[in-house]
Design a protein around this motif. Structure first.
Motif, PDB file in Angstrom:
ATOM      1  N   GLY A 202     -33.624 -90.037 -20.249  1.00 33.31           N
ATOM      2  CA  GLY A 202     -32.950 -89.060 -21.093  1.00 33.31           C
ATOM      3  C   GLY A 202     -33.638 -87.713 -21.001  1.00 33.31           C
ATOM      4  O   GLY A 202     -34.225 -87.370 -19.979  1.00 33.31           O
ATOM      5  N   PRO A 203     -33.601 -86.930 -22.063  1.00 35.14           N
ATOM      6  CA  PRO A 203     -34.276 -85.622 -22.031  1.00 35.14           C
ATOM      7  C   PRO A 203     -35.785 -85.793 -21.893  1.00 35.14           C
ATOM      8  O   PRO A 203     -36.360 -86.777 -22.371  1.00 35.14           O
ATOM      9  CB  PRO A 203     -33.895 -84.999 -23.376  1.00 35.14           C
ATOM     10  CG  PRO A 203     -33.575 -86.165 -24.261  1.00 35.14           C
ATOM     11  CD  PRO A 203     -32.959 -87.194 -23.362  1.00 35.14           C
ATOM     12  N   VAL A 204     -36.420 -84.840 -21.258  1.00 32.36           N
ATOM     13  CA  VAL A 204     -37.860 -84.926 -21.035  1.00 32.36           C
ATOM     14  C   VAL A 204     -38.470 -83.548 -21.240  1.00 32.36           C
ATOM     15  O   VAL A 204     -37.895 -82.527 -20.851  1.00 32.36           O
ATOM     16  CB  VAL A 204     -38.178 -85.470 -19.622  1.00 32.36           C
ATOM     17  CG1 VAL A 204     -37.591 -84.590 -18.544  1.00 32.36           C
ATOM     18  CG2 VAL A 204     -39.675 -85.619 -19.421  1.00 32.36           C
ATOM     19  N   ILE A 205     -39.627 -83.544 -21.897  1.00 30.27           N
ATOM     20  CA  ILE A 205     -40.418 -82.327 -22.091  1.00 30.27           C
ATOM     21  C   ILE A 205     -41.744 -82.533 -21.383  1.00 30.27           C
ATOM     22  O   ILE A 205     -42.375 -83.585 -21.517  1.00 30.27           O
ATOM     23  CB  ILE A 205     -40.655 -82.048 -23.586  1.00 30.27           C
ATOM     24  CG1 ILE A 205     -39.325 -81.908 -24.331  1.00 30.27           C
ATOM     25  CG2 ILE A 205     -41.510 -80.796 -23.784  1.00 30.27           C
ATOM     26  CD1 ILE A 205     -39.480 -81.834 -25.827  1.00 30.27           C
ATOM     27  N   ALA A 206     -42.191 -81.535 -20.628  1.00 33.92           N
ATOM     28  CA  ALA A 206     -43.450 -81.652 -19.893  1.00 33.92           C
ATOM     29  C   ALA A 206     -44.208 -80.340 -20.003  1.00 33.92           C
ATOM     30  O   ALA A 206     -43.659 -79.270 -19.744  1.00 33.92           O
ATOM     31  CB  ALA A 206     -43.194 -81.989 -18.425  1.00 33.92           C
ATOM     32  N   THR A 207     -45.467 -80.435 -20.415  1.00 30.55           N
ATOM     33  CA  THR A 207     -46.326 -79.257 -20.491  1.00 30.55           C
ATOM     34  C   THR A 207     -47.342 -79.304 -19.366  1.00 30.55           C
ATOM     35  O   THR A 207     -47.748 -80.374 -18.910  1.00 30.55           O
ATOM     36  CB  THR A 207     -47.067 -79.198 -21.835  1.00 30.55           C
ATOM     37  OG1 THR A 207     -47.991 -80.299 -21.919  1.00 30.55           O
ATOM     38  CG2 THR A 207     -46.090 -79.287 -22.998  1.00 30.55           C
ATOM     39  N   SER A 208     -47.770 -78.128 -18.926  1.00 31.68           N
ATOM     40  CA  SER A 208     -48.762 -78.051 -17.858  1.00 31.68           C
ATOM     41  C   SER A 208     -49.330 -76.641 -17.819  1.00 31.68           C
ATOM     42  O   SER A 208     -48.695 -75.692 -18.287  1.00 31.68           O
ATOM     43  CB  SER A 208     -48.141 -78.417 -16.507  1.00 31.68           C
ATOM     44  OG  SER A 208     -49.105 -78.352 -15.474  1.00 31.68           O
ATOM     45  N   ASN A 209     -50.530 -76.528 -17.263  1.00 31.80           N
ATOM     46  CA  ASN A 209     -51.118 -75.197 -17.068  1.00 31.80           C
ATOM     47  C   ASN A 209     -51.029 -74.746 -15.613  1.00 31.80           C
ATOM     48  O   ASN A 209     -51.633 -73.751 -15.232  1.00 31.80           O
ATOM     49  CB  ASN A 209     -52.578 -75.190 -17.527  1.00 31.80           C
ATOM     50  CG  ASN A 209     -53.435 -76.180 -16.756  1.00 31.80           C
ATOM     51  OD1 ASN A 209     -52.943 -76.921 -15.897  1.00 31.80           O
ATOM     52  ND2 ASN A 209     -54.717 -76.205 -17.056  1.00 31.80           N
ATOM     53  N   LYS A 210     -50.283 -75.496 -14.813  1.00 33.67           N
ATOM     54  CA  LYS A 210     -50.062 -75.143 -13.411  1.00 33.67           C
ATOM     55  C   LYS A 210     -48.587 -75.326 -13.073  1.00 33.67           C
ATOM     56  O   LYS A 210     -47.834 -75.942 -13.819  1.00 33.67           O
ATOM     57  CB  LYS A 210     -50.933 -76.021 -12.493  1.00 33.67           C
ATOM     58  CG  LYS A 210     -52.428 -75.824 -12.676  1.00 33.67           C
ATOM     59  CD  LYS A 210     -53.221 -76.743 -11.768  1.00 33.67           C
ATOM     60  CE  LYS A 210     -53.027 -78.198 -12.169  1.00 33.67           C
ATOM     61  NZ  LYS A 210     -53.871 -79.109 -11.361  1.00 33.67           N
ATOM     62  N   PHE A 388     -39.652 -77.618 -19.070  1.00 31.91           N
ATOM     63  CA  PHE A 388     -41.013 -77.429 -18.567  1.00 31.91           C
ATOM     64  C   PHE A 388     -41.651 -76.268 -19.319  1.00 31.91           C
ATOM     65  O   PHE A 388     -41.118 -75.148 -19.313  1.00 31.91           O
ATOM     66  CB  PHE A 388     -41.002 -77.142 -17.062  1.00 31.91           C
ATOM     67  CG  PHE A 388     -40.499 -78.285 -16.228  1.00 31.91           C
ATOM     68  CD1 PHE A 388     -41.357 -79.268 -15.767  1.00 31.91           C
ATOM     69  CD2 PHE A 388     -39.148 -78.381 -15.906  1.00 31.91           C
ATOM     70  CE1 PHE A 388     -40.892 -80.316 -14.997  1.00 31.91           C
ATOM     71  CE2 PHE A 388     -38.674 -79.436 -15.140  1.00 31.91           C
ATOM     72  CZ  PHE A 388     -39.559 -80.406 -14.681  1.00 31.91           C
ATOM     73  N   LEU A 389     -42.794 -76.535 -19.941  1.00 32.14           N
ATOM     74  CA  LEU A 389     -43.499 -75.539 -20.732  1.00 32.14           C
ATOM     75  C   LEU A 389     -44.830 -75.244 -20.048  1.00 32.14           C
ATOM     76  O   LEU A 389     -45.728 -76.097 -20.028  1.00 32.14           O
ATOM     77  CB  LEU A 389     -43.732 -76.055 -22.155  1.00 32.14           C
ATOM     78  CG  LEU A 389     -42.471 -76.521 -22.900  1.00 32.14           C
ATOM     79  CD1 LEU A 389     -42.834 -77.122 -24.245  1.00 32.14           C
ATOM     80  CD2 LEU A 389     -41.495 -75.366 -23.076  1.00 32.14           C
ATOM     81  N   LEU A 390     -44.955 -74.058 -19.485  1.00 32.80           N
ATOM     82  CA  LEU A 390     -46.142 -73.698 -18.710  1.00 32.80           C
ATOM     83  C   LEU A 390     -46.918 -72.596 -19.408  1.00 32.80           C
ATOM     84  O   LEU A 390     -46.337 -71.635 -19.924  1.00 32.80           O
ATOM     85  CB  LEU A 390     -45.744 -73.235 -17.303  1.00 32.80           C
ATOM     86  CG  LEU A 390     -44.866 -74.178 -16.475  1.00 32.80           C
ATOM     87  CD1 LEU A 390     -44.684 -73.608 -15.070  1.00 32.80           C
ATOM     88  CD2 LEU A 390     -45.455 -75.568 -16.413  1.00 32.80           C
ATOM     89  N   SER A 391     -48.222 -72.730 -19.390  1.00 33.79           N
ATOM     90  CA  SER A 391     -49.089 -71.710 -19.962  1.00 33.79           C
ATOM     91  C   SER A 391     -50.493 -71.932 -19.453  1.00 33.79           C
ATOM     92  O   SER A 391     -50.903 -73.078 -19.205  1.00 33.79           O
ATOM     93  CB  SER A 391     -49.078 -71.773 -21.494  1.00 33.79           C
ATOM     94  OG  SER A 391     -50.043 -70.901 -22.040  1.00 33.79           O
ATOM     95  N   LYS A 392     -51.233 -70.878 -19.305  1.00 35.98           N
ATOM     96  CA  LYS A 392     -52.638 -70.998 -18.955  1.00 35.98           C
ATOM     97  C   LYS A 392     -53.408 -71.535 -20.157  1.00 35.98           C
ATOM     98  O   LYS A 392     -52.999 -71.351 -21.300  1.00 35.98           O
ATOM     99  CB  LYS A 392     -53.198 -69.653 -18.511  1.00 35.98           C
ATOM    100  CG  LYS A 392     -52.515 -69.106 -17.268  1.00 35.98           C
ATOM    101  CD  LYS A 392     -53.035 -67.726 -16.897  1.00 35.98           C
ATOM    102  CE  LYS A 392     -52.293 -67.175 -15.675  1.00 35.98           C
ATOM    103  NZ  LYS A 392     -52.742 -65.811 -15.322  1.00 35.98           N
ATOM    104  N   SER A 393     -54.524 -72.179 -19.890  1.00 35.36           N
ATOM    105  CA  SER A 393     -55.283 -72.832 -20.952  1.00 35.36           C
ATOM    106  C   SER A 393     -55.705 -71.818 -22.008  1.00 35.36           C
ATOM    107  O   SER A 393     -56.233 -70.747 -21.694  1.00 35.36           O
ATOM    108  CB  SER A 393     -56.502 -73.532 -20.365  1.00 35.36           C
ATOM    109  OG  SER A 393     -56.101 -74.582 -19.509  1.00 35.36           O
TER     110      SER A 393
END
Length: 600
Positions: A202-210, A388-393
């Motif tokens: 189903g829906p998916v949320i993924a966070t990462s710093n790259k 997709f949620l991207l951000s530097k640390s």
């Protein structure tokens, strides 16, 4: 003098080979005569001879050398040749059988052998996991035939077997909550994040710093589901243009929602003493300003301006007009308090809300000048979209990532309540670098019930201590206790955690041989010794690609993780990654050629 030879598996449960030798000799002679008779029988088929029936008379004739009676008219040299050939074949077959049995039996001192036989893991194996998936998901109840892996659950890894072999794949169910500890470059993205994003039904949320997670999965996810791909990248990690925006103030229905949003900002304050001293007051201040802006149709731009003017009466008046009189009174009290106190509160709030000073970040959370799609969490949880949620640390954008993640999980909870308790298909939330870019204050409390709603959180941390810096010792203990599946990968350098894990894995009996020398004689003794199945040093030295699994209701297990590049879609993912990396490089070069903001 006695010398211990260390743990060594014996030939029997007692470790004494003498009985096996006697048993082998006793059976060798009957087997030999059976082979001789079979060789004679084969020779008689080739020639015109015959062979005596197998029995004591045949054995007696062979022993005394009366071959003419044992196999009349059959050439003895041919019988001898057949006997040698059959003995060789029997020896090879026995050796292979022994090696297979010995490999399955394993060394009792080997942790893989000690943990492989684990009936408590049956619920995680494909058959029982499929049955549980049908119970938890109404859409699967009437589906005939075996379920594909992505409907069974999230793959944890393959169960390790002795001899370097692997057993069945173990799956987390659609009511589990996962927490993972892995050091950098130990397989967090390749073995967990990428497979989980691709296998989410189903829906998916993924966070990462790259950008590698987005590059590896976005196109494949779009091809599989035909759904939308939402990329939140205010710091231009992927250099992709902004295509949508989200209004954090839109969903503020009351004081509690405003406090939750403010809490995501305050939790990112790096100065622990300041956060503890001024943090609650700064959270109250931000909650009041957020609620004032939300109730009057204003934006985060206005909140940033109000933070710069501690005495401005506008937010107090807006709160009174919207009916939030107590919040208005509290804000007025903060504005009219001692100057030193007021300045400390406002400065802490400005530090927490530093994202509101960045125009590039504000562009994602305020109405755009050009028409863009607006992201709606209530709609997102009904789709098969990927966010997709991207951000530097520890960047200024981190509070907004936590807020957007939290908004979607709360939207999924509301939908679950309207759907009879859980959502189907489930929402998978992969929180990589959760301690750096997605700090949700009450995540440990949420872990206790998210799984029952069909929301599957996967929190990936580098160490236990990293979680303590965010949620405190009690909060991290609560998160650890509420997680039903715990995966400990390579690079766990915390002595305390390694010792605790060694205790949780438990002990077993290991056979130890010792030789005693004295008065010109030597004797061997076998004794049992209790020792840790996995010592702390062995847990720290887990190789990349392997992991220790602690599952609620079962004994621990050792897993061989499943990286995407060893799966059936490796070529497809590699091609998509190469294309995405070229897009990122081209966009980065184009950006570098343009003048920066504020420069001619």
């Amino acid at each position: 003098m006695t010398r211990a030879l260390g743990p060594k598996a014996g030939w029997s449960s007692g470790g004494n080979p003498g009985g096996w030798i006697v048993l082998g000799v006793c059976w060798a002679f009957p087997v030999l005569f059976v082979i001789v008779w079979a060789a004679a029988w084969l020779a008689s088929l080739i020639t015109t001879g015959t062979v005596e029936g197998f029995g004591f008379a045949f054995v007696h004739h062979v022993v005394v050398g009366r071959t003419r009676q044992a196999w009349p008219n059959t050439p003895t040299p041919l019988v001898v040749a057949n006997t040698l050939a059959l003995c060789a074949a029997a020896a090879v077959a026995a050796l292979k059988a022994w090696r297979r049995i010995d490999a399955r039996r394993g060394d009792p001192a080997d942790p893989v052998a000690a943990l492989a036989d684990n009936p408590g893991l049956d619920v995680l194996k494909p058959d029982m996991a499929s049955a549980q998936a049908r119970e938890l998901r109404v859409s699967l109840a009437k589906r005939s035939g075996p379920l594909p892996d992505h409907d069974i659950g999230l793959p944890l890894g393959d169960l390790k077997r002795p001899g370097g072999k692997t057993g069945p794949t173990l799956f987390a169910s659609w009511e589990d909550s996962l927490v993972t500890f892995m050091a950098p470059r130990s397989g967090k993205t390749t073995c967990l994040s990428i497979p989980y994003v691709l296998s989410a039904p189903g829906p998916v949320i993924a966070t990462s710093n790259k950008g590698d997670l987005w590059a590896a999965t976005a196109q494949s996810r779009a091809d599989d589901t035909g759904a939308n791909i939402w990329l939140f990248d205010p710091q231009k990690i992927t250099y992709q243009p902004q295509k949508w925006w989200w209004d954090p103030l839109l969903g503020l229905a009351g004081v509690e929602d405003a406090h939750r949003l403010a809490g995501h900002f305050v939790l990112t304050v790096d100065d622990g003493s300041k956060k503890d001293l001024w943090g609650p007051a700064a959270q109250d201040l931000l909650a009041s300003l957020f609620l004032a802006a939300s109730s009057s149709g204003r934006t985060l731009h206005d909140v940033a301006l109000w933070l710069d003017e501690p005495a401005v009466p506008t937010p107090v008046e807006l709160l009174q007009k919207a009916g939030f009189k107590l919040m208005a009174s509290g804000l007025r009290g903060a504005q009219n308090g001692a100057v030193e106190t007021r300045d400390g509160i406002y400065q802490t709030a400005r530090t927490a809300a530093k994202a509101l000073r960045d125009e590039d970040i504000l562009a994602w959370v305020t109405p755009p000048e050009q028409p863009l799609r607006r992201f709606n969490p209530d709609v997102f949880v009904t789709t098969r979209d990927a966010l997709f949620l991207l951000s530097k640390s520890k960047s200024p954008a981190a509070p907004l990532i936590a807020a957007l993640t939290d908004a979607n999980m709360r939207a999924a909870e509301r939908r679950a309540e309207r759907s009879g308790g859980r959502i189907d298909p489930p929402l998978v939330v992969v929180l990589d670098e959760a301690a750096n870019i997605c700090r949700i204050a009450d995540l440990p409390e949420l872990y206790s019930h998210l799984g029952s709603r069909g929301i599957i959180p996967v929190t990936i941390l580098q160490s236990y201590e990293q979680g303590q810096t965010v949620w405190g010792e009690q909060g991290m203990a609560a998160l650890w206790g509420a997680a039903t599946r715990k995966i400990i990968g390579a690079g766990v350098d915390s002595p305390r955690l390694a010792r605790d894990l060694s205790t949780l894995v438990g002990q077993h009996d290991v056979a130890v041989r010792s030789i005693t020398h004295g008065q010109g004689q030597a004797s061997e003794q076998i004794s049992l010794r209790r020792q840790d199945i996995l010592e702390a040093a062995a847990i720290r030295a887990l190789p990349p690609g392997s992991a220790l699994l602690l599952a609620t209701g079962g004994k621990p297990a050792l897993l061989q993780l499943r990286p995407w590049y060893r799966g059936p879609r490796a070529a497809e993912i590699s091609a998509h990654m190469a294309l995405a990396e070229r897009m990122i490089a081209d966009a980065a070069n184009d950006t570098a050629d343009r003048p920066r903001r504020g420069h001619p």
